[in-house]
Motif scaffolding. Structure first.
Motif, mmCIF file in Angstrom:
data_model
loop_
_atom_site.group_PDB
_atom_site.id
_atom_site.type_symbol
_atom_site.label_atom_id
_atom_site.label_comp_id
_atom_site.label_asym_id
_atom_site.label_seq_id
_atom_site.Cartn_x
_atom_site.Cartn_y
_atom_site.Cartn_z
ATOM 1 N N ALA A 224 -1.506 9.573 -4.764
ATOM 2 C CA ALA A 224 -0.757 10.175 -3.658
ATOM 3 C C ALA A 224 0.038 9.109 -2.901
ATOM 4 C CB ALA A 224 -1.712 10.890 -2.705
ATOM 5 N N HIS A 225 -0.552 7.928 -2.745
ATOM 6 C CA HIS A 225 0.141 6.829 -2.058
ATOM 7 C C HIS A 225 1.403 6.420 -2.835
ATOM 8 C CE1 HIS A 225 0.298 3.028 0.356
ATOM 9 N NE2 HIS A 225 0.897 2.600 -0.729
ATOM 10 N N GLU A 226 1.265 6.259 -4.147
ATOM 11 C CA GLU A 226 2.425 5.870 -4.953
ATOM 12 C C GLU A 226 3.467 6.989 -4.976
ATOM 13 O OE1 GLU A 226 3.031 2.936 -5.934
ATOM 14 O OE2 GLU A 226 1.055 2.135 -5.427
ATOM 15 N N ALA A 228 4.058 8.975 -2.666
ATOM 16 C CA ALA A 228 4.739 8.957 -1.367
ATOM 17 C C ALA A 228 5.909 7.972 -1.377
ATOM 18 C CB ALA A 228 3.752 8.568 -0.261
ATOM 19 N N HIS A 229 5.745 6.841 -2.065
ATOM 20 C CA HIS A 229 6.849 5.871 -2.128
ATOM 21 C C HIS A 229 8.063 6.483 -2.844
ATOM 22 C CE1 HIS A 229 4.869 2.626 -0.183
ATOM 23 N NE2 HIS A 229 3.990 2.362 -1.134
ATOM 24 N N VAL A 230 7.800 7.383 -3.803
ATOM 25 C CA VAL A 230 8.900 8.098 -4.463
ATOM 26 C C VAL A 230 9.418 9.191 -3.533
ATOM 27 C CG1 VAL A 230 9.557 9.590 -6.390
ATOM 28 C CG2 VAL A 230 7.971 7.683 -6.775
ATOM 29 N N SER A 274 7.931 -5.339 -2.613
ATOM 30 C CA SER A 274 7.059 -5.273 -1.441
ATOM 31 C C SER A 274 7.671 -4.312 -0.437
ATOM 32 C CB SER A 274 6.883 -6.656 -0.827
ATOM 33 O OG SER A 274 8.100 -7.114 -0.335
ATOM 34 N N TYR A 275 6.803 -3.489 0.105
ATOM 35 C CA TYR A 275 7.252 -2.490 1.065
ATOM 36 C C TYR A 275 6.998 -3.001 2.465
ATOM 37 C CZ TYR A 275 7.367 0.601 -2.934
ATOM 38 O OH TYR A 275 7.645 1.168 -4.141
ATOM 39 N N SER A 276 7.740 -2.465 3.401
ATOM 40 C CA SER A 276 7.532 -2.844 4.790
ATOM 41 C C SER A 276 6.245 -2.186 5.283
ATOM 42 C CB SER A 276 8.715 -2.373 5.627
ATOM 43 O OG SER A 276 8.753 -0.962 5.641
ATOM 44 N N HIS A 279 6.718 1.470 5.699
ATOM 45 C CA HIS A 279 6.631 2.251 4.465
ATOM 46 C C HIS A 279 5.186 2.428 4.029
ATOM 47 C CE1 HIS A 279 11.070 1.499 3.069
ATOM 48 N NE2 HIS A 279 10.975 2.258 4.148
ATOM 49 N N GLU A 280 4.397 1.361 4.156
ATOM 50 C CA GLU A 280 2.986 1.456 3.766
ATOM 51 C C GLU A 280 2.260 2.476 4.645
ATOM 52 O OE1 GLU A 280 1.506 0.327 1.085
ATOM 53 O OE2 GLU A 280 3.480 -0.423 0.560
ATOM 54 N N ALA A 281 2.537 2.424 5.940
ATOM 55 C CA ALA A 281 1.889 3.356 6.873
ATOM 56 C C ALA A 281 2.284 4.795 6.538
ATOM 57 C CB ALA A 281 2.275 3.008 8.309
ATOM 58 N N ARG A 320 0.738 -8.000 -2.840
ATOM 59 C CA ARG A 320 2.144 -8.291 -2.670
ATOM 60 C C ARG A 320 2.936 -6.989 -2.547
ATOM 61 N NH1 ARG A 320 2.963 -12.277 -6.914
ATOM 62 N NH2 ARG A 320 3.824 -10.559 -8.099
ATOM 63 N N SER A 321 2.580 -5.999 -3.383
ATOM 64 C CA SER A 321 3.380 -4.772 -3.345
ATOM 65 C C SER A 321 2.891 -3.784 -2.295
ATOM 66 C CB SER A 321 3.430 -4.126 -4.733
ATOM 67 O OG SER A 321 2.188 -4.192 -5.358
ATOM 68 N N HIS A 322 1.601 -3.744 -2.023
ATOM 69 C CA HIS A 322 1.083 -2.833 -0.984
ATOM 70 C C HIS A 322 0.088 -3.597 -0.122
ATOM 71 C CE1 HIS A 322 2.624 0.488 -3.491
ATOM 72 N NE2 HIS A 322 2.143 -0.204 -4.490
ATOM 73 N N PRO A 323 0.542 -4.555 0.673
ATOM 74 C CA PRO A 323 -0.409 -5.394 1.408
ATOM 75 C C PRO A 323 -1.239 -4.569 2.379
ATOM 76 C CG PRO A 323 1.801 -5.689 2.271
ATOM 77 C CD PRO A 323 1.921 -4.811 1.059
HETATM 78 ZN ZN ZN Z 1 2.389 1.140 -1.015
#
Ligand code: ZN
Length: 365
Positions: A224-226, A228-230, A274-276, A279-281, A320-323
Motif C-alpha cells: 500500500a505504501h509503494e 501510494a507513491h504511484v 529518495s522521497y521527501s 511524500h513518505e508521510a 535511502r529510498s524510504h527513510p
Molecule cells: Zn516511501
C-alpha cells in the motif's frame, strides 16, 4: 584627430585617428595583431556612453558589445556638436550598470545570479514538478513508466521471480485497494532490503525485504505504501525533478545535448529514488487508511517499519529510498491507533500469505 578606440572584441584600447564628415565618423586604428583597421560609423548612430571612466567624451557605437571612441571633450564640443546638434545619450544597459559599479557590480550580479539559480533549484523545481506531474495524462505516465521499467529489465538488474510475483500479485488483488492506475507487482530475487515504485504503476519488491516480514499486515502495508507513491504521483514528480535539475546544470555548463541521456540514467536512479519527508508521510497515511478500510490491521504500517533497520543501522538501500526514523514510526502509530479497522483480515489473505511463506522466499538469498 587623435582618439582612443575600443573595438568591442578586446578590452584593450587602441590609439586611433578619426575624421569627421557631415554624416560619418571614420576611425583608423591598429588592432592587436598589428593590422591597420578602418571603421566607418554613421554619425546618427553614435551615442554618448553612460559609463565613461576616461575623463574624455566617450561615444558608443553598435549593439553590445559596443565599440567606444574616447575623444577630447574640447574636440567633441567643437566638432561633433555642430556636426550633429547633440548626440542622444545611450540608454544604459546592464553591462554599463555593472561596469559603472566596478568590481562591486560584478560581484553583485554574480551573487544575484547564483541566488536566483538556487531559488529555482530549491523551490522552483519542486513546485514546478508537482504542477507538471499533475498535467501528465495517465496514458503518458503509464507509457513513460513502462519504458523505464523495460529499460531496467533489459539491463538485467531485475531478475524477476515469476512464481513469487504471481503470489504477491494475488495477495495485492485480495487486499482490494482501489487505485487510479492498475498496480503491477514484480518480485525480484535480491538480498537488498528494498522496494520501489515506478511512475505509471510498477511496484518492485525485493525478496530481501520479504524475508524480514513475519505477518501478512507488513506485506500489505509495504504494497500500500509503494502503491501510494504511484497513486499520488510521487515517483513521477521525483523523475521530473531530477530531469529539471539536470537540465539546469546542463544549461549552466552548456551541455544541452546531455539532456536526452537523462531518461536513460533515471531508469537506474528509480531503484534508489529518495522521497521527501512529506511524500513518505503521505504514503504512510495512505497505507494506514487503505489497510483500515479493507479490514486489515493498520498497525501493519508500524510493524513494517519495526521490521526494518532504522537510521544509523547498516542496510542502507531502503533507508535511502524510504527513510524512516523514530519520529515517522510514532506518527504512523498515532494514525494507526486512530484508524478504525472494520472486521478482520480476510481468511483468503492469510491463506495467500502462508503460500508466499511456503514458496520459500525466506530460505533463499
Ligand atoms: Zn516511501
Amino acid at each position: 584627430m587623435n582618439a582612443t578606440f575600443f573595438d568591442g572584441k578586446v578590452s584593450r584600447p587602441h590609439p586611433a585617428q578619426y575624421t569627421l564628415s557631415a554624416y560619418t565618423v571614420e576611425i583608423r586604428y591598429t588592432d592587436t595583431d598589428g593590422q591597420e583597421q578602418e571603421v566607418v560609423w554613421p554619425l546618427q548612430e553614435a551615442r554618448l556612453a553612460t559609463w565613461n571612466p576616461s575623463g574624455k567624451t566617450r561615444l558608443q557605437f553598435g549593439p553590445f558589445p559596443h565599440q567606444y571612441l574616447d575623444v577630447e571633450t574640447a574636440d567633441y564640443e567643437a566638432r561633433f556638436i555642430p556636426a550633429r546638434q547633440l548626440l542622444k545619450p545611450a540608454r544604459p544597459g546592464l553591462y554599463e550598470f555593472v561596469l559603472s559599479k566596478g568590481f562591486r557590480g560584478v560581484v553583485l550580479v554574480g551573487v544575484v545570479t547564483v541566488a536566483l539559480l538556487w531559488v529555482l533549484y530549491a523551490y522552483g523545481i519542486p513546485a514546478l514538478s508537482l504542477q507538471v506531474a499533475r498535467q501528465v495524462p495517465a496514458e503518458q505516465e503509464v507509457a513513460l513508466g513502462d519504458m523505464l521499467y523495460r529499460q531496467l529489465e533489459n539491463s538485467g538488474q531485475l531478475p524477476v521471480d515469476k512464481a513469487k510475483t504471481a503470489h504477491v500479485e494475488r495477495f495485492w488483488r485480495e487486499m482490494g485497494v482501489k487505485t487510479r492506475l492498475p498496480i503491477r507487482i514484480a518480485v525480484v530475487e535480491s538480498k537488498d532490503v528494498n522496494a520501489f515504485a515506478v511512475p505509471g504503476g510498477h511496484v518492485v519488491v525485493f525478496t530481501g525485504i520479504l524475508k524480514k516480514f513475519n505477518r501478512p499486515e507488513q506485506l500489505a502495508a509495504l504494497l500500500a505504501h509503494e502503491a501510494a507513491h504511484v497513486e499520488k504521483r510521487h515517483s513521477l514528480q521525483q523523475l521530473i525533478r531530477s530531469i529539471a535539475a539536470y537540465s539546469i546544470i546542463s544549461v549552466m555548463f552548456g551541455d544541452v545535448s546531455g539532456i536526452t541521456a537523462v531518461l536513460v540514467d533515471n531508469a537506474d536512479n528509480l531503484v534508489s529514488l529518495s522521497y521527501s519527508r512529506q511524500h513518505e508521510a503521505e504514503a504512510d497515511a495512505f497505507a494506514v487508511e487503505q489497510l483500515a478500510r479493507q479490514g486489515i490491521d493498520p498497525m501493519g504500517a508500524v510493524w513494517l517499519m519495526e521490521a526494518l533497520p532504522t537510521e544509523g543501522e547498516v542496510i542502507p538501500t531502503l533507508l535511502r529510498s524510504h527513510p524512516h526514523n523514530a519520529e515517522r514510526v510514532a506518527a504512523t502509530r498515532a494514525l494507526a491507533k486512530k484508524a478504525r479497522t472494520r472486521g478482520n483480515s480476510s481468511p483468503e489473505l492469510k491463506r495467500l500469505w502462508n503460500e508466499i511463506k511456503a514458496a520459500g522466499f525466506s530460505l533463499k538469498s
